[in-house]
Scaffold this active site. Structure first.
Site, PDB file in Angstrom:
ATOM      1  N   ARG A 266       0.842  -1.208   0.000  1.00 22.23           N
ATOM      2  CA  ARG A 266       0.000   0.000   0.000  1.00 22.23           C
ATOM      3  C   ARG A 266       0.874   1.253   0.000  1.00 22.23           C
ATOM      4  NH1 ARG A 266      -4.518  -0.129   4.266  1.00 22.23           N
ATOM      5  NH2 ARG A 266      -5.171   1.722   3.101  1.00 22.23           N
TER       6      ARG A 266
ATOM      7  N   ASN B 214     -20.934  12.147  -1.186  1.00 18.58           N
ATOM      8  CA  ASN B 214     -20.474  10.786  -1.433  1.00 18.58           C
ATOM      9  C   ASN B 214     -20.952  10.313  -2.804  1.00 18.58           C
ATOM     10  OD1 ASN B 214     -18.961   8.735   0.134  1.00 18.58           O
ATOM     11  ND2 ASN B 214     -20.769   7.471  -0.273  1.00 18.58           N
TER      12      ASN B 214
ATOM     13  N   HIS C   8      -6.790   7.315  11.827  1.00 16.92           N
ATOM     14  CA  HIS C   8      -6.388   5.910  11.626  1.00 16.92           C
ATOM     15  C   HIS C   8      -4.899   5.790  11.329  1.00 16.92           C
ATOM     16  CE1 HIS C   8     -10.774   4.619  10.522  1.00 16.92           C
ATOM     17  NE2 HIS C   8     -10.603   4.809  11.820  1.00 16.92           N
TER      18      HIS C   8
ATOM     19  N   GLY D  82     -16.871  10.926   1.195  1.00 20.07           N
ATOM     20  CA  GLY D  82     -16.185   9.745   0.675  1.00 20.07           C
ATOM     21  C   GLY D  82     -16.011   8.635   1.670  1.00 20.07           C
TER      22      GLY D  82
ATOM     23  N   CYS E 171       9.056   0.605  22.045  1.00 17.47           N
ATOM     24  CA  CYS E 171       9.209   1.854  22.821  1.00 17.47           C
ATOM     25  C   CYS E 171       8.198   2.921  22.444  1.00 17.47           C
ATOM     26  CB  CYS E 171      10.628   2.418  22.619  1.00 17.47           C
ATOM     27  SG  CYS E 171      10.922   3.081  20.963  1.00 17.47           S
TER      28      CYS E 171
ATOM     29  N   ALA F  74     -16.377  12.872  -5.866  1.00 19.28           N
ATOM     30  CA  ALA F  74     -15.863  13.914  -4.963  1.00 19.28           C
ATOM     31  C   ALA F  74     -15.274  15.100  -5.728  1.00 19.28           C
ATOM     32  CB  ALA F  74     -14.808  13.314  -4.045  1.00 19.28           C
TER      33      ALA F  74
ATOM     34  N   CYS G 269      14.921  -0.477  15.738  1.00 23.43           N
ATOM     35  CA  CYS G 269      14.363   0.853  16.057  1.00 23.43           C
ATOM     36  C   CYS G 269      15.512   1.813  16.328  1.00 23.43           C
ATOM     37  CB  CYS G 269      13.471   0.736  17.299  1.00 23.43           C
ATOM     38  SG  CYS G 269      12.941   2.340  17.940  1.00 23.43           S
TER      39      CYS G 269
ATOM     40  N   GLN H  95      -9.964   9.505   7.914  1.00 22.46           N
ATOM     41  CA  GLN H  95      -9.775   8.073   8.178  1.00 22.46           C
ATOM     42  C   GLN H  95      -8.660   7.539   7.267  1.00 22.46           C
ATOM     43  OE1 GLN H  95     -13.851   5.945   8.777  1.00 22.46           O
ATOM     44  NE2 GLN H  95     -14.233   7.669   7.385  1.00 22.46           N
TER      45      GLN H  95
HETATM   46  N1  APR Z   1     -16.214  10.124  -4.947  1.00 20.12           N
HETATM   47  C1  APR Z   1     -16.922  10.118  -3.792  1.00 20.12           C
HETATM   48  N2  APR Z   1     -17.173   9.006  -3.064  1.00 20.12           N
HETATM   49  C2  APR Z   1     -16.666   7.853  -3.532  1.00 20.12           C
HETATM   50  C3  APR Z   1     -15.909   7.769  -4.728  1.00 20.12           C
HETATM   51  C4  APR Z   1     -15.691   8.979  -5.437  1.00 20.12           C
HETATM   52  N3  APR Z   1     -14.991   9.007  -6.583  1.00 20.12           N
HETATM   53  N4  APR Z   1     -15.572   6.463  -4.928  1.00 20.12           N
HETATM   54  C5  APR Z   1     -16.091   5.775  -3.893  1.00 20.12           C
HETATM   55  N5  APR Z   1     -16.755   6.594  -3.060  1.00 20.12           N
HETATM   56  C6  APR Z   1     -17.459   6.261  -1.828  1.00 20.12           C
HETATM   57  C7  APR Z   1     -18.079   4.872  -1.824  1.00 20.12           C
HETATM   58  O1  APR Z   1     -19.415   4.950  -2.351  1.00 20.12           O
HETATM   59  C8  APR Z   1     -18.090   4.538  -0.332  1.00 20.12           C
HETATM   60  O2  APR Z   1     -19.289   4.994   0.286  1.00 20.12           O
HETATM   61  O3  APR Z   1     -16.499   6.251  -0.781  1.00 20.12           O
HETATM   62  C9  APR Z   1     -16.907   5.317   0.225  1.00 20.12           C
HETATM   63  C10 APR Z   1     -15.709   4.443   0.560  1.00 20.12           C
HETATM   64  O4  APR Z   1     -16.100   3.585   1.604  1.00 20.12           O
HETATM   65  P1  APR Z   1     -15.026   2.553   2.189  1.00 20.12           P
HETATM   66  O5  APR Z   1     -14.361   1.842   1.055  1.00 20.12           O
HETATM   67  O6  APR Z   1     -15.736   1.756   3.242  1.00 20.12           O
HETATM   68  O7  APR Z   1     -13.902   3.489   2.857  1.00 20.12           O
HETATM   69  P2  APR Z   1     -13.991   4.211   4.262  1.00 20.12           P
HETATM   70  O8  APR Z   1     -15.409   4.605   4.561  1.00 20.12           O
HETATM   71  O9  APR Z   1     -12.969   5.261   4.264  1.00 20.12           O
HETATM   72  O10 APR Z   1     -13.549   3.049   5.288  1.00 20.12           O
HETATM   73  C11 APR Z   1     -13.468   3.418   6.654  1.00 20.12           C
HETATM   74  O11 APR Z   1     -12.587   1.235   7.189  1.00 20.12           O
HETATM   75  O12 APR Z   1     -11.237  -0.496   6.589  1.00 20.12           O
HETATM   76  C12 APR Z   1     -11.327   0.593   7.411  1.00 20.12           C
HETATM   77  O13 APR Z   1      -9.547   1.789   8.289  1.00 20.12           O
HETATM   78  C13 APR Z   1     -10.253   1.576   7.099  1.00 20.12           C
HETATM   79  O14 APR Z   1     -10.355   3.987   7.208  1.00 20.12           O
HETATM   80  C14 APR Z   1     -11.000   2.837   6.680  1.00 20.12           C
HETATM   81  C15 APR Z   1     -12.367   2.637   7.312  1.00 20.12           C
END
Ligand code: APR
Length: 234
Positions: free
Chosen positions: A59, A202, A109, A176, A120, A220, A136, A91
């Protein structure tokens, strides 16, 4: 919409999708390719540290060369030009908010470009691969270097500051994020409790869509700049 004094913004993986970074729960998302319990829990790291480190090494590599998009830029502009206070809580573990110029930022996060020593507690900027042999720089012990990323079952960072800001805000923007992971998914209730206006920006309605007073659905890079423009015009 009046001029808001204190804006809290929550962002998730959807904000960085148009920069080319995978989200988690979209059909081709990260959790469609990996099991959370194999790569994103303290137990997974204790059981198989090499696999967990390799997951985050991949990643980190996919973050190299990635650029902030128009939505990150719009949020940095809002912070710069809005007369009131703006706090961004993300997040996301990518550095794209910083690249766009956002300053008041909480990575609840953690961050993919930081490493944490489990012996440590030292944190340091980290761009290369992490391995179990690494020593470390602070305590000189090896085997404890992990990405400074909050795993499932661990407490997100700076929650007290976040809840304080949510309790005092008059506008809460959620951008998002699927609204599936707590505590972030519950922030909208905190903001509503404080009497704030709440808006979700979203691609599609999130799990928590019904809790928002306002929703704008679309990519977005389209909906965020337009919403920021509206806020700054008032
Ligand atoms: N523009 C806007 N929204 C978007 C786009 C875009 N181009 N592409 C995807 N999305 C939306 C999706 O519809 C979805 O609702 O972004 C959201 C992404 O959701 P997740 O994949 O669940 O990501 P997130 O909500 O950030 O996850 C939260 O879960 O796995 C853990 O720690 C990880 O921080 C993460 C947390």
């Amino acid at each position: 919409m009046g001029v808001y004094e204190r804006i809290v913004i929550l962002t998730g993986a959807g904000l960085s999708a148009e920069s080319g970074l995978s989200t988690f729960r979209d059909k081709d998302g990260i959790w469609a390719k990996h099991r959370i319990e194999d790569v994103a829990t303290p137990e997974a790291f204790a059981r198989d540290p090499e696999s967990v480190l390799e997951f985050y090494n991949n990643r980190r590599r996919s973050n190299a060369g990635v650029k902030a998009n128009a939505a990150h830029d719009a949020l940095a502009r809002l912070e710069k030009e809005h007369p009131g206070e703006v706090l961004t809580v993300t997040q996301n573990i990518d550095p794209l908010h910083e690249m766009a110029g956002t300053c008041r930022l909480i990575h609840m996060h953690g961050e993919i470009l930081k490493a944490l020593c489990m012996h440590c507690g030292a944190k340091e900027p980290w761009e290369e691969d992490l391995t179990t042999e690494l020593v470390c720089q602070i305590c000189n012990k090896s085997g404890g270097m992990r990405p400074d990323v909050v795993w499932f079952g661990e407490m997100p960072y700076r929650m007290e500051e976040i809840y304080h800001a949510l309790g005092a805000c008059d506008l809460f923007m959620s951008i998002g994020t699927s609204g599936t992971v707590y505590p972030a998914a519950g922030f909208v209730q905190e903001a509503r409790g404080a009497g704030a206006h709440t808006v979700e920006l979203n691609l599609e309605p999130s799990h928590g869509a019904s809790m928002f007073a306002e929703a704008v659905h679309g990519p977005a890079t389209e909906v965020v700049p337009a919403y920021v423009e509206k806020l700054l015009r008032n």
